[in-house]
Structures are given as structure tokens and as C-alpha cells.
Design a protein around this motif. Structure first.
Motif, PDB file in Angstrom:
ATOM      1  N   THR A  24       0.840  -1.206   0.000  1.00 60.94           N
ATOM      2  CA  THR A  24       0.000   0.000   0.000  1.00 60.94           C
ATOM      3  C   THR A  24       0.866   1.244   0.000  1.00 60.94           C
ATOM      4  OG1 THR A  24      -1.196  -1.279   1.656  1.00 60.94           O
ATOM      5  CG2 THR A  24      -2.145   0.823   0.988  1.00 60.94           C
ATOM      6  N   GLY A  25       1.871   1.207   0.870  1.00 63.47           N
ATOM      7  CA  GLY A  25       2.797   2.339   0.945  1.00 63.47           C
ATOM      8  C   GLY A  25       3.488   2.575  -0.376  1.00 63.47           C
ATOM      9  N   MET A  26       3.857   1.473  -1.038  1.00 65.69           N
ATOM     10  CA  MET A  26       4.526   1.596  -2.322  1.00 65.69           C
ATOM     11  C   MET A  26       3.580   2.180  -3.369  1.00 65.69           C
ATOM     12  SD  MET A  26       7.097   1.480  -4.182  1.00 65.69           S
ATOM     13  CE  MET A  26       8.354   0.664  -3.246  1.00 65.69           C
ATOM     14  N   LEU A  31       2.243   6.844  -6.646  1.00 64.37           N
ATOM     15  CA  LEU A  31       1.293   7.882  -7.036  1.00 64.37           C
ATOM     16  C   LEU A  31       1.869   9.277  -6.781  1.00 64.37           C
ATOM     17  CD1 LEU A  31      -1.592   8.407  -8.080  1.00 64.37           C
ATOM     18  CD2 LEU A  31      -2.340   8.519  -5.707  1.00 64.37           C
ATOM     19  N   VAL A  32       2.498   9.454  -5.623  1.00 61.42           N
ATOM     20  CA  VAL A  32       3.080  10.757  -5.307  1.00 61.42           C
ATOM     21  C   VAL A  32       4.174  11.113  -6.306  1.00 61.42           C
ATOM     22  CG1 VAL A  32       4.429  12.019  -3.603  1.00 61.42           C
ATOM     23  CG2 VAL A  32       2.505  10.637  -2.862  1.00 61.42           C
ATOM     24  N   ILE A  33       5.027  10.141  -6.613  1.00 63.89           N
ATOM     25  CA  ILE A  33       6.098  10.392  -7.582  1.00 63.89           C
ATOM     26  C   ILE A  33       5.517  10.697  -8.960  1.00 63.89           C
ATOM     27  CG2 ILE A  33       7.957   9.254  -8.855  1.00 63.89           C
ATOM     28  CD1 ILE A  33       8.888  10.161  -6.217  1.00 63.89           C
ATOM     29  N   LEU A  34       4.451   9.997  -9.304  1.00 67.87           N
ATOM     30  CA  LEU A  34       3.791  10.242 -10.577  1.00 67.87           C
ATOM     31  C   LEU A  34       3.305  11.690 -10.647  1.00 67.87           C
ATOM     32  CD1 LEU A  34       1.549   7.617 -12.258  1.00 67.87           C
ATOM     33  CD2 LEU A  34       0.893   9.995 -12.415  1.00 67.87           C
ATOM     34  N   LEU A  35       2.654  12.134  -9.572  1.00 69.15           N
ATOM     35  CA  LEU A  35       2.156  13.506  -9.543  1.00 69.15           C
ATOM     36  C   LEU A  35       3.310  14.503  -9.587  1.00 69.15           C
ATOM     37  CD1 LEU A  35      -0.734  13.117  -6.946  1.00 69.15           C
ATOM     38  CD2 LEU A  35      -0.910  13.386  -9.418  1.00 69.15           C
ATOM     39  N   LEU A  36       4.432  14.137  -8.955  1.00 74.38           N
ATOM     40  CA  LEU A  36       5.613  15.001  -8.991  1.00 74.38           C
ATOM     41  C   LEU A  36       6.101  15.175 -10.426  1.00 74.38           C
ATOM     42  CD1 LEU A  36       7.126  16.249  -6.533  1.00 74.38           C
ATOM     43  CD2 LEU A  36       8.893  14.557  -6.939  1.00 74.38           C
ATOM     44  N   ALA A  37       6.103  14.075 -11.184  1.00 74.40           N
ATOM     45  CA  ALA A  37       6.537  14.143 -12.583  1.00 74.40           C
ATOM     46  C   ALA A  37       5.565  14.966 -13.412  1.00 74.40           C
ATOM     47  CB  ALA A  37       6.677  12.735 -13.159  1.00 74.40           C
ATOM     48  N   THR A 119      12.081  -0.303  -9.268  1.00 70.95           N
ATOM     49  CA  THR A 119      11.435  -0.306 -10.582  1.00 70.95           C
ATOM     50  C   THR A 119      10.054   0.322 -10.560  1.00 70.95           C
ATOM     51  OG1 THR A 119      12.520  -2.444 -10.792  1.00 70.95           O
ATOM     52  CG2 THR A 119      11.187  -1.716 -12.639  1.00 70.95           C
ATOM     53  N   TRP A 120       9.299   0.111  -9.458  1.00 72.85           N
ATOM     54  CA  TRP A 120       7.960   0.720  -9.394  1.00 72.85           C
ATOM     55  C   TRP A 120       8.060   2.246  -9.418  1.00 72.85           C
ATOM     56  CZ3 TRP A 120       4.939  -2.893 -10.605  1.00 72.85           C
ATOM     57  CH2 TRP A 120       5.035  -4.190 -10.059  1.00 72.85           C
ATOM     58  N   ILE A 121       9.002   2.762  -8.623  1.00 71.11           N
ATOM     59  CA  ILE A 121       9.210   4.214  -8.587  1.00 71.11           C
ATOM     60  C   ILE A 121       9.599   4.723  -9.976  1.00 71.11           C
ATOM     61  CG2 ILE A 121      10.598   6.062  -7.588  1.00 71.11           C
ATOM     62  CD1 ILE A 121       8.671   4.926  -5.606  1.00 71.11           C
ATOM     63  N   PHE A 122      10.473   3.984 -10.639  1.00 69.99           N
ATOM     64  CA  PHE A 122      10.901   4.369 -11.976  1.00 69.99           C
ATOM     65  C   PHE A 122       9.710   4.433 -12.927  1.00 69.99           C
ATOM     66  CE2 PHE A 122      13.689   5.197 -15.327  1.00 69.99           C
ATOM     67  CZ  PHE A 122      13.462   4.346 -16.391  1.00 69.99           C
ATOM     68  N   PHE A 123       8.842   3.416 -12.856  1.00 69.58           N
ATOM     69  CA  PHE A 123       7.633   3.436 -13.691  1.00 69.58           C
ATOM     70  C   PHE A 123       6.798   4.682 -13.387  1.00 69.58           C
ATOM     71  CE2 PHE A 123       8.855  -0.170 -15.594  1.00 69.58           C
ATOM     72  CZ  PHE A 123       8.381  -1.420 -15.201  1.00 69.58           C
ATOM     73  N   GLY A 124       6.710   5.003 -12.080  1.00 67.78           N
ATOM     74  CA  GLY A 124       5.939   6.179 -11.694  1.00 67.78           C
ATOM     75  C   GLY A 124       6.484   7.443 -12.338  1.00 67.78           C
ATOM     76  N   VAL A 125       7.810   7.579 -12.335  1.00 67.46           N
ATOM     77  CA  VAL A 125       8.435   8.756 -12.938  1.00 67.46           C
ATOM     78  C   VAL A 125       8.152   8.803 -14.440  1.00 67.46           C
ATOM     79  CG1 VAL A 125      10.641   9.799 -13.537  1.00 67.46           C
ATOM     80  CG2 VAL A 125      10.246   8.997 -11.219  1.00 67.46           C
TER      81      VAL A 125
END
Lengths: 143, 187
Positions: A24-26, A31-37, A119-125
Motif C-alpha cells: 500500500t505504501g509503495m 502515485l506521489v512520484i507520478l504527480l511530482l513528474a 522499478t515501481w518508482i521508476f515506472f511512476g516517474v
């Protein structure tokens, strides 16, 4: 520090308090990183629009006026006829500079997030950059 | 507009720090084998003790040294913004030069036509292009340095990068906004 992409539900991102241990945290972090991008792409468009508005605030003389001015006063060749609204032009330029600082910081944050090699964070970016570009860039030509 | 070079600076080579950076999480184990996990800080921190900066031997240990490093990084970031804008201006100026090449070309019905080629821009070996190339190399190096400085995760140095970039953008772009208007109108 792992130097290859991994799939993991655990990561510490940017700040000590941003520590993720669960799916859930991930998901939330992605989502937060996605919004940042998305924000990053929007800032770029916002800067361009402010620049456009700043140029509109300048009194843009015709070439005839430029020639007349050149004949009259040759001393102040560097000053621009900011006669229409110098305060608004200054505010536009100051606003652009603030946006530039935000752009630099957000850009570096995204770089550091990718550096986590999660990798999840990278996808988010990547996804966020795509969505942000898709939403924001059409606004560039809409003036 | 000029986009920040962020998107291109993605080649990371592994950091090889041999000094322990300031880290306010207490390391419970005194075992040396755990040192490798804490070599490079992975979260933001404020500190000025034992901060390694880009080059081996360049280590910050006192507040005074951090202040000096802050000013140096601030000026570097400012210089970077100025360099970007200076290059844009140089490019604009050199692209004003337009070359016309006319050559006779056989046309229909045996007539001779003059075909005119218009080339806008720089020749490969022209001074403006070589200068742009040198400036580009300098710009790439500085942008990677700034990225590496930000990667130290040191709060003071990161603020110096951001503040320097903002100030440089404000000062140098001021002049550019003025110049852009004049040149855009004339062409």
C-alpha cells in the motif's frame, strides 16, 4: 546501494520519514512520484506561458518606431521601452524565476527517486512524465 | 524554450566513497561489514562534518568550509544558467547569417534557370559552431557536476544549487527577455 533495478516493496525515498515497507505504501509512493513528474512537466509549460505573457506586457514597437528612436537617442541603446507596464513585466519575470527554482528542485528530486533503483518508482516517474506531457503541452499553444 | 538538461543525465556510475558521511541514524552494529550500506547518504541531511565534495581530498569539515562550499556551488549554478543563456544568444546571432548560393540549372525548353539555395545556420568549421561545441562540453560537465553535488544529499549544498540556479536564471534571463523581444520582432 543496489546498482540495478529491482522490484521491491521497500524503499526510502528522499527523506528519512519517507520510508516504505508495504504494498500500500509503495502504491501511494508511486502515485506521489507520478504527480511530482506531472508537476515537473506542468512547470515547464507554465514557465513558457509566463514568458509569453511577459513579452506581451512589453510595448513592442514597430520597425518604423525603432528607426525613429535610433535617430533620436543613441545613448540608451540597451534600455528597452518597458513603458506599458514595468511592474507586471517584473512580476512575470520574478514568477518565472521562482518557477525555475521549483523546476530545478523537482527535477533533481525525480533524478534522486530514480536513483533508488526501485522499478515501481521508476515506472511512476516515466508514466508521470508521459501523463504530464500529454496534459500540459497542448496548453502551450493555447494563448 | 531551453529545457533543463535533467532528462539526459541518467548515466550513473557507482559512487565509491571511502568516508562515512554524516548520518543521524544511529548505527547499532559496530561490525565493519555493515559500513558499505551507509556509505552514500540516501536521504537529505544537514551537516558540515566529513562531507566529501566531488573530488578526493575535497572534504568539508568545518562550518567555515561549508560556507565557502555553499558560495562556490551557488556561483557554479549561477554560471551554469548564464552559460545556457549566453549559448542561446550566440546561436541566435550566428543563425542570422544567411547564405545564398545561386547556380545555373537547365530548365524546360532549353532555358537556363537560376536555382538559389538558401542556407541558414553555421558551417561545420566556422568559428561560431566550434565555439558552441566547446561551450556545450563545458555545459555538460557543469551540469553533471551540479547533479553530483545534489546527489550528496547535503541540505546546504542542495539549497546552494537551487538558489544559484534561480538567481542565475533571474539575472541572466532578464537580459534575454529584453533581447528576445527585439530580435523576434526584427525577423
Amino acid at each position: 546501494m543496489a546498482m540495478h533495478f529491482i522490484f521491491s516493496d521497500e524503499v526510502v525515498l528522499l527523506f528519512d520519514f519517507w520510508s516504505v515497507h508495504s504494498p500500500t505504501g509503495m502504491a501511494l509512493s508511486v502515485l506521489v512520484i507520478l504527480l511530482l513528474a506531472v508537476l515537473y512537466e506542468s512547470i515547464k509549460v507554465g514557465k513558457a506561458r509566463l514568458l509569453h505573457r511577459a513579452l506581451m506586457n512589453l510595448s513592442i514597437p514597430t520597425s518604423q518606431q525603432l528607426i525613429e528612436e535610433a535617430d533620436q537617442d543613441s545613448s540608451s541603446s540597451d534600455t528597452l521601452p518597458v513603458s506599458r507596464s514595468p511592474l507586471r513585466w517584473f512580476l512575470c519575470h520574478f514568477g518565472q524565476s521562482l518557477l525555475h527554482v521549483a523546476q530545478v528542485v523537482v527535477g533533481y528530486f525525480m533524478m534522486l527517486a530514480v536513483m533508488s533503483y526501485n522499478t515501481w518508482i521508476f515506472f511512476g516517474v516515466v508514466l508521470g512524465s508521459g501523463v504530464g506531457y500529454y496534459l500540459a503541452y497542448p496548453l502551450l499553444s493555447m494563448t | 524554450g531551453h529545457s533543463h538538461h535533467m532528462g539526459m543525465n541518467m548515466d550513473m556510475s557507482g559512487g565509491n566513497n571511502s568516508t562515512m558521511p554524516p548520518h543521524h541514524h544511529p548505527t547499532t552494529s559496530s561490525d565493519h561489514s555493515h559500513d558499505h550500506m551507509m556509505m552514500m547518504p540516501m536521504t537529505f541531511y544537514f551537516g558540515f562534518k566529513n562531507v566529501e565534495l566531488l573530488f578526493s581530498g575535497l572534504v568539508i569539515n568545518t562550518a567555515g568550509e561549508m560556507a565557502g562550499a555553499f558560495v562556490a556551488v551557488f556561483l557554479l549554478a549561477m554560471f551554469y544558467e548564464g552559460l545556457k543563456i549566453a549559448r542561446e544568444g550566440l546561436l541566435r546571432k550566428s543563425q542570422v547569417s544567411i547564405r545564398y548560393n545561386s547556380m545555373p540549372v537547365p530548365g524546360p525548353n532549353g532555358t537556363i534557370l537560376m536555382e538559389t539555395h538558401k542556407t541558414v545556420g553555421q558551417q561545420m568549421l566556422s568559428f561560431p559552431h566550434l565555439l558552441q561545441t566547446v561551450l556545450h562540453i563545458i555545459q555538460v560537465v557543469i551540469s553533471y557536476f551540479l547533479m553530483l553535488i545534489f546527489m550528496t544529499y547535503n541540505g546546504y549544498l542542495c539549497i546552494a544549487v537551487a538558489a544559484g540556479a534561480g538567481t542565475g536564471y533571474f539575472l541572466f534571463s532578464w537580459k534575454k527577455a529584453v533581447v528576445v523581444d527585439i530580435t523576434e520582432h526584427c525577423h
